[in-house]
Design an enzyme around this catalytic site. Sequence first.
Site, PDB file in Angstrom:
ATOM      1  N   GLY A  49      -3.945  -4.392   5.761  1.00 50.73           N
ATOM      2  CA  GLY A  49      -3.463  -3.552   6.251  1.00 50.73           C
ATOM      3  C   GLY A  49      -1.996  -3.345   6.311  1.00 50.73           C
ATOM      4  O   GLY A  49      -1.390  -4.477   5.766  1.00 50.73           O
ATOM      5  N   GLN A  54       6.333  -1.506   8.854  1.00 47.82           N
ATOM      6  CA  GLN A  54       6.743  -2.812   7.995  1.00 47.82           C
ATOM      7  C   GLN A  54       7.456  -2.390   6.701  1.00 47.82           C
ATOM      8  O   GLN A  54       7.794  -3.401   5.987  1.00 47.82           O
ATOM      9  CB  GLN A  54       5.252  -3.405   7.826  1.00 47.82           C
ATOM     10  CG  GLN A  54       4.722  -3.965   8.937  1.00 47.82           C
ATOM     11  CD  GLN A  54       3.351  -4.572   8.423  1.00 47.82           C
ATOM     12  OE1 GLN A  54       2.336  -3.899   8.462  1.00 47.82           O
ATOM     13  NE2 GLN A  54       3.155  -5.766   8.076  1.00 47.82           N
ATOM     14  N   CYS A  99      -0.171 -11.464   8.988  1.00 52.17           N
ATOM     15  CA  CYS A  99       0.823 -10.142   8.820  1.00 52.17           C
ATOM     16  C   CYS A  99       1.633 -10.475   7.880  1.00 52.17           C
ATOM     17  O   CYS A  99       2.186 -11.622   7.809  1.00 52.17           O
ATOM     18  CB  CYS A  99       1.335 -10.031  10.374  1.00 52.17           C
ATOM     19  SG  CYS A  99       2.326  -8.719  10.173  1.00 52.17           S
ATOM     20  N   LEU A 100       1.720  -9.532   6.945  1.00 50.59           N
ATOM     21  CA  LEU A 100       2.794  -9.304   5.890  1.00 50.59           C
ATOM     22  C   LEU A 100       4.204  -9.447   6.398  1.00 50.59           C
ATOM     23  O   LEU A 100       5.168 -10.088   5.676  1.00 50.59           O
ATOM     24  CB  LEU A 100       2.570  -8.173   4.830  1.00 50.59           C
ATOM     25  CG  LEU A 100       1.312  -8.047   4.187  1.00 50.59           C
ATOM     26  CD1 LEU A 100       1.352  -6.875   3.625  1.00 50.59           C
ATOM     27  CD2 LEU A 100       1.109  -9.151   3.430  1.00 50.59           C
ATOM     28  N   HIS A 141      -4.552  -4.140  15.105  1.00 48.08           N
ATOM     29  CA  HIS A 141      -3.330  -4.865  14.477  1.00 48.08           C
ATOM     30  C   HIS A 141      -2.291  -3.759  13.942  1.00 48.08           C
ATOM     31  O   HIS A 141      -1.270  -3.913  14.398  1.00 48.08           O
ATOM     32  CB  HIS A 141      -3.781  -5.822  13.372  1.00 48.08           C
ATOM     33  CG  HIS A 141      -2.619  -6.636  12.712  1.00 48.08           C
ATOM     34  ND1 HIS A 141      -2.688  -7.981  12.753  1.00 48.08           N
ATOM     35  CD2 HIS A 141      -1.779  -6.154  12.022  1.00 48.08           C
ATOM     36  CE1 HIS A 141      -1.394  -8.331  12.164  1.00 48.08           C
ATOM     37  NE2 HIS A 141      -0.638  -7.187  11.699  1.00 48.08           N
ATOM     38  N   GLU A 142      -2.745  -2.732  13.064  1.00 54.97           N
ATOM     39  CA  GLU A 142      -1.959  -2.047  12.652  1.00 54.97           C
ATOM     40  C   GLU A 142      -1.395  -0.960  13.679  1.00 54.97           C
ATOM     41  O   GLU A 142      -0.191  -0.388  13.269  1.00 54.97           O
ATOM     42  CB  GLU A 142      -2.724  -1.345  11.158  1.00 54.97           C
ATOM     43  CG  GLU A 142      -3.192  -2.097  10.259  1.00 54.97           C
ATOM     44  CD  GLU A 142      -1.983  -3.015   9.669  1.00 54.97           C
ATOM     45  OE1 GLU A 142      -0.926  -2.621   9.797  1.00 54.97           O
ATOM     46  OE2 GLU A 142      -2.319  -4.259   9.158  1.00 54.97           O
ATOM     47  N   HIS A 145       1.511  -2.061  15.444  1.00 52.34           N
ATOM     48  CA  HIS A 145       2.655  -1.957  14.573  1.00 52.34           C
ATOM     49  C   HIS A 145       3.471  -0.722  14.961  1.00 52.34           C
ATOM     50  O   HIS A 145       4.587  -0.580  15.189  1.00 52.34           O
ATOM     51  CB  HIS A 145       2.322  -2.183  13.018  1.00 52.34           C
ATOM     52  CG  HIS A 145       2.419  -3.742  12.682  1.00 52.34           C
ATOM     53  ND1 HIS A 145       3.307  -4.483  12.903  1.00 52.34           N
ATOM     54  CD2 HIS A 145       1.443  -4.160  11.910  1.00 52.34           C
ATOM     55  CE1 HIS A 145       3.145  -5.594  12.081  1.00 52.34           C
ATOM     56  NE2 HIS A 145       1.850  -5.339  11.611  1.00 52.34           N
TER      57      HIS A 145
HETATM   58 NI    NI Z   1       1.139  -6.920  10.591  1.00 56.62          NI
END
Ligand code: NI
Length: 176
Positions: A49, A54, A99-100, A141-142, A145
């Site tokens: 994701g 991000q 998480c990236l 999770h997304e 963000h």
């Molecule tokens: Ni993330």
Amino acid sequence: MSILKVARMGHPVLRQRGQPLEKADLKSPRIQKLIDDMLDTMSEYSGVGLAAPQVHEGLRLFVGLLHDEDPDERSGASVIVNPEIVPNTPARADGWEGCLSIPDIRGLVPRFTDITVRALDRDGRPIELRLKDFSARVAQHETDHLDGVLFFDRMTSFASLTYLEEYSRYHADEGD
Ligand code: NI
């Protein structure tokens, strides 16, 4: 298409609330290119994701590998705009997340296991997805963000925090 730079934890954009997108915004070539670039960036970094904040865009938009419970809706990566999440049951389960924007770290996070997501697709059409387990986790999770929330904020204990190498060595077979 291009690979976008991913903001890492500490960058203020990750703590800001994203702005909703109007249907007209989705018609713009800039936003359509952003969506394509986000899909490429997620794939390049083997993410499941990626949310617009991000990649330094304060918008309520994410891409993710979501598998709807409706077999007709199964596909690869989904594009989700202005999501609203409704839990279908109060049940939550702990599962490993990364998480990236927080590279090489994993931790156990409690999430709802059965949710409905109401959103727009990349063409501005209303969509509704019934998501369970891992797909439900990715969507929560997304969507976090988009509200400036990172997975650390959702952890009930930091005892599970692990680097990726140690995760692979000691925890990868624990499932979720
Ligand atoms: Ni993330």
